[in-house]
Design an enzyme around this catalytic site. Structure first.
Site, short mmCIF file in Angstrom:
data_model
loop_
_atom_site.label_atom_id
_atom_site.label_comp_id
_atom_site.label_asym_id
_atom_site.label_seq_id
_atom_site.Cartn_x
_atom_site.Cartn_y
_atom_site.Cartn_z
CE LYS A 52 -15.16 51.60 35.57
NZ LYS A 52 -14.47 52.57 34.27
CE LYS A 106 -10.77 53.52 42.73
NZ LYS A 106 -10.85 54.27 41.98
CE LYS A 153 -6.14 52.07 37.63
NZ LYS A 153 -6.91 52.79 36.54
#
Ligand code: ADP
Ligand code: TRP
Length: 333
Positions: A201, A198, A114
């Protein structure tokens, strides 16, 4: 004996099929067992580890509650609440951050992903995120935590923190060491556009995921355009190691129908790919559109959703503040 279940979902919008199959479907199943005590948390404090628009955050908190209920979690029988409304979470996170070691956090792969290349610019909250997650879990004497495969490492950290606290203060079993509940098969649903990434969102392309708010036409269209390859439907599981997109689509079908992988392969072996995609769209539409319709209906009544959060936070606060009191005593405050 029943289980004490705790899990959390971030109110960051775009809840998708990966969240549903990896986590929420399991929440629903566990919540229907009368022996279990279940707590489901909208983890808004986790959401602000990256910047959020206040209006969108407020809407997303309600949408997450609506998704829980629309998926089949009964708010009368289970606790649904938002993390920011129970202050023990922030307080316990601070205390546990004095137990957790830098070396442990430095190993967390989600932070590395992230934060990306520019780690210096990531918030401190993004780094200490797993400590807050440990606080969430440990405050409720949780025995089991249903999550997707990507959260496994964070859960191991929660276990380490619980054990170190118990050892440091010589309080055997004060924090219950939680067990993960991760589906064995297809615990990680991949993007419809890239079988190695993956479903997420935060992916910019909406075509990469099936959102839980998608309608019938959107679902059919996304499956039609989902990436595959030029080969026919496989006749055995071994063929799939080099065909990640096909494997993912078969995995989604298998998860939704509760058929095992080999049964699905047998059912479609020798058929056209388009036949398979048609069947997949059909099971997706059957499963997702009722949820989507219900989410939209629930969102019309924000007072109802707010009331559930308020009731839930009162119940959660009772449990968490008692645990917090004991933590103070143990530490010497
Ligand atoms: P995310 O930003 O990763 O979607 P969330 O907090 O919303 O984070 O995740 C909620 C739950 O959904 C977690 O238990 C997570 O492990 C699970 N999850 C998220 N993405 C996937 C995926 N692609 N496949 C399976 N489970 C997933
Ligand atoms: N970190 C989890 C995720 O991104 C969400 C989460 C926060 C959570 N606190 C939790 C999950 C406690 C389980 C238990 O998916």
């Amino acid at each position: 004996m029943g289980k004490k279940i705790f899990s959390g979902v971030q109110p960051t919008g775009n809840l998708h099929l990966g969240n549903y199959l990896g986590a929420i479907k399991n929440f629903v199943k566990l919540s229907k067992d009368k022996n279990n005590e279940c707590i489901f948390c909208v983890v808004d404090l986790h959401a602000i580890t990256v910047s959020q628009d206040p209006k969108e955050l407020r809407d997303n908190i309600r949408e997450t509650v609506a998704t829980f209920i629309a998926s089949g979690i009964d708010p009368e029988k289970n606790i649904i609440f938002s993390q920011s409304k129970v202050s023990a979470h922030s307080e316990a996170a601070w205390i546990l951050s004095c137990i957790a070691r830098m070396g442990w956090l430095n190993r967390m792969t989600q932070f590395k992903e992230k934060a990306g290349k520019d780690k210096e610019k990531a918030s401190i909250g993004l780094y200490s995120y797993p400590v807050l997650m440990a606080a969430d879990i440990l405050l409720y004497d949780t025995s089991h935590v249903p999550v997707g495969d990507d959260q496994k490492q964070h859960l191991e950290l929660s276990r380490d923190i619980a054990q170190k606290f118990n050892n440091d203060f010589n309080v055997d079993d004060f924090f219950k060491v939680p067990e993960p509940l991760i589906q064995k098969e297809f615990s990680r649903i991949m993007s419809l556009k890239d079988g190695l990434k993956k479903m997420s969102k935060s992916e910019i392309s909406d075509q990469s995921r099936v959102n839980l708010t998608d309608d019938k036409d959107q679902i059919i269209n996304k499956i039609k355009k989902a990436k595959t390859d030029a080969l026919p439907m496989p006749s055995s599981g071994e063929e799939l190691s080099k065909r990640p997109e096909v494997k993912n689509l078969i995995g989604i079908y298998s998860s939704l129908t509760d058929l095992n992988f080999d049964e699905v392969i047998k059912e479609f072996s020798g058929k056209n790919f388009s036949d398979f995609k048609e069947s997949l769209s059909q099971v997706l539409v059957d499963k997702i559109t009722p949820i989507s319709v219900e989410i939209k209906k629930l969102l019309q009544d924000s007072n109802y959703l707010d009331k559930i959060l308020l009731d839930g936070s009162e119940k959660a606060d009772k449990i968490a503040s008692q645990k917090m009191k004991k933590i103070h005593e143990i530490i010497g405050f």
